[in-house]
Design a protein around this motif. Structure first.
Motif, short mmCIF file in Angstrom:
data_model
loop_
_atom_site.label_atom_id
_atom_site.label_comp_id
_atom_site.label_asym_id
_atom_site.label_seq_id
_atom_site.Cartn_x
_atom_site.Cartn_y
_atom_site.Cartn_z
N ARG A 127 0.83 -1.22 0.00
CA ARG A 127 0.00 0.00 0.00
C ARG A 127 0.86 1.26 0.00
N LEU A 128 2.01 1.20 0.69
CA LEU A 128 2.89 2.38 0.75
C LEU A 128 3.45 2.74 -0.62
N VAL A 152 -3.05 4.58 16.25
CA VAL A 152 -2.92 3.12 16.34
C VAL A 152 -1.44 2.79 16.51
N TRP A 153 -0.59 3.39 15.68
CA TRP A 153 0.85 3.27 15.86
C TRP A 153 1.23 4.03 17.12
N THR A 154 2.31 3.62 17.76
CA THR A 154 2.80 4.34 18.94
C THR A 154 4.12 5.00 18.60
N TYR A 155 4.21 6.29 18.93
CA TYR A 155 5.46 7.04 18.71
C TYR A 155 6.40 6.68 19.86
N ALA A 156 7.29 5.76 19.62
CA ALA A 156 8.22 5.29 20.66
C ALA A 156 9.36 4.54 19.99
N THR A 157 10.48 4.44 20.69
CA THR A 157 11.59 3.67 20.14
C THR A 157 11.40 2.19 20.45
N LEU A 166 -4.01 -0.28 10.96
CA LEU A 166 -2.64 0.26 10.85
C LEU A 166 -2.53 1.15 9.62
N TRP A 167 -3.09 0.67 8.51
CA TRP A 167 -2.98 1.43 7.26
C TRP A 167 -3.75 2.75 7.34
#
Ligand code: PLP
Length: 362
Positions: free
Chosen positions: A268-269, A307-312, A351-352
């Motif tokens: 999809r990307l 839904v995504w988490t901004y984290a390392t 996610l998408w």
């Protein structure tokens, strides 16, 4: 004890490191919180050995097809134990793109004159061969230290050919298998001498602990690695060892699910605007994309994800997103606009939708 040696990998992941099948003994290795053990046995003191981490070691050795695993308090502790085995002045050939902590540590040792470091692009097999040939002319056993795929550029090495060449010039090879996990790649079966893991990542899989491990087949090397744990003081906790063992039981299905979603997201990307490059080896749960925006805009974009988490970090059940160059020590070879995506096990459409929303509202 179940003899799982001839079984499929996913069966071993479930069966290895369990207590003996004696009536009323538990199915899972219990958490044994102890620093000291009654004298006269083999444990004695928890930096030497401990029951819960030994169960994890049994499982990790089985999963990586090794004879021994030695568990440490983090992946970096495991890496440092391995670095301590390099002879003084020894030559090291390492990936130029590699996990920041490992690269900085190898560069530090080089700067102090403890090792002689040569960094190569690991996807250039001839360059790796040439570096190994040169390293083998220096006194002492050379070390080959590779990640494949690399963090965060996702370059892939021709491991069978490189490990073959390393052996032919007498080099000791260390493969960091954190990204691939033994579910996708087992370097000891390809001739590597040691496999390094940040167990913190996909093996434990729930972003709730720090642990590291080295898996080897050579008895002397295993003993030297255990001694490093005693002397460096990098012993794992019983609770973390228990959690890691519990986590690795599901590695096969977590990896299958995350990989299938990663493959779908990459498809999809390819049609998404404003992305200049997608890096994905075709397998695994990690994707790196280069986003056509300034760093501050990309950081704000990551922070808007829901839904995504901004984290390392990476390899957990939850999908993580971050721009790697926000870390001051990250290699300058990593583009400023590179965003690493660690795909977890959420629904791929969710996610998408989240990813395409933050990408389109930069
Ligand atoms: N090796 C790789 C490839 C990593 O990605 C990491 C951490 O991100 C490490 C080693 C170090 O592991 P830890 O964070 O468990 O110390």
């Amino acid at each position: 004890m179940v003899d799982s040696t001839s079984r499929a990998w996913s069966t071993k992941a479930v069966a290895a490191g369990r207590p003996a099948r004696i009536p009323d003994s538990p199915l899972n290795a219990p958490i044994v919180p102890a620093s000291s053990f009654y004298a006269g046995g083999v444990m004695e003191y928890a930096r030497e050995a401990a029951p819960t981490s030994e169960a994890l070691e049994t499982a990790l050795a089985a999963l990586e097809s090794g004879r021994h695993a030695v568990v440490y308090s983090s992946g970096m502790a495991a890496a440092n134990a391995l670095m301590d085995l390099i002879p003084p002045g020894g030559s090291v050939v390492a990936s130029s793109a590699t996990y920041t902590g490992v690269r900085v540590r190898l560069e530090e040792l080089h700067g102090r004159g403890t090792i002689r470091l040569t960094q190569v692009g690991i996807d250039d097999t001839d360059a790796v061969f040439a570096a190994l040939d040169a390293a083998s002319t220096i006194a002492g056993t050379p070390t080959l230290w590779l990640e494949s795929p690399t963090n965060p550029l996702l370059e892939v090495a021709d491991l069978p050919a490189i490990l073959d060449h390393a052996r032919s010039v007498g080099a000791r090879s260390v493969i960091d298998n954190t990204f691939a996990t033994p579910a996708r790649q087992r370097p000891l079966e390809l001739g590597a001498d040691a496999v390094l893991h940040s167990v913190t990542k996909a093996i434990s899989g729930h972003s709730d602990l720090l642990l590291g491990a080295v898996v080897v087949s050579d008895d002397d090397m295993a003993e030297a690695l255990r001694t490093r744990r005693v002397l460096l003081g990098a012993a794992p906790s019983a609770f973390d060892s228990f959690l890691a063992l519990r986590g690795l039981r599901t590695l096969a299905i977590r990896m299958d699910r995350a990989e299938a979603s990663a493959q779908e997201l990459v498809t999809r990307l390819r049609n998404a605007p404003g992305i200049s490059r997608i890096r994905y080896p075709g397998w695994g749960s990690l994707i790196a994309i280069e986003v056509d925006s300034p760093p501050d805009v990309i950081d704000a974009m990551c922070a808007r994800a829901e839904v995504w988490t901004y984290a390392t970090s990476l390899g957990g059940v939850e999908s993580l997103i971050e721009r790697r160059r926000r870390w001051p020590l990250e290699s300058v070879g990593v583009p400023e606009n590179l965003v690493r995506l660690s795909v977890g096990i959420e629904d791929v459409d969710d996610l998408w939708t989240d990813l395409s929303t933050i990408l389109s509202t930069r």
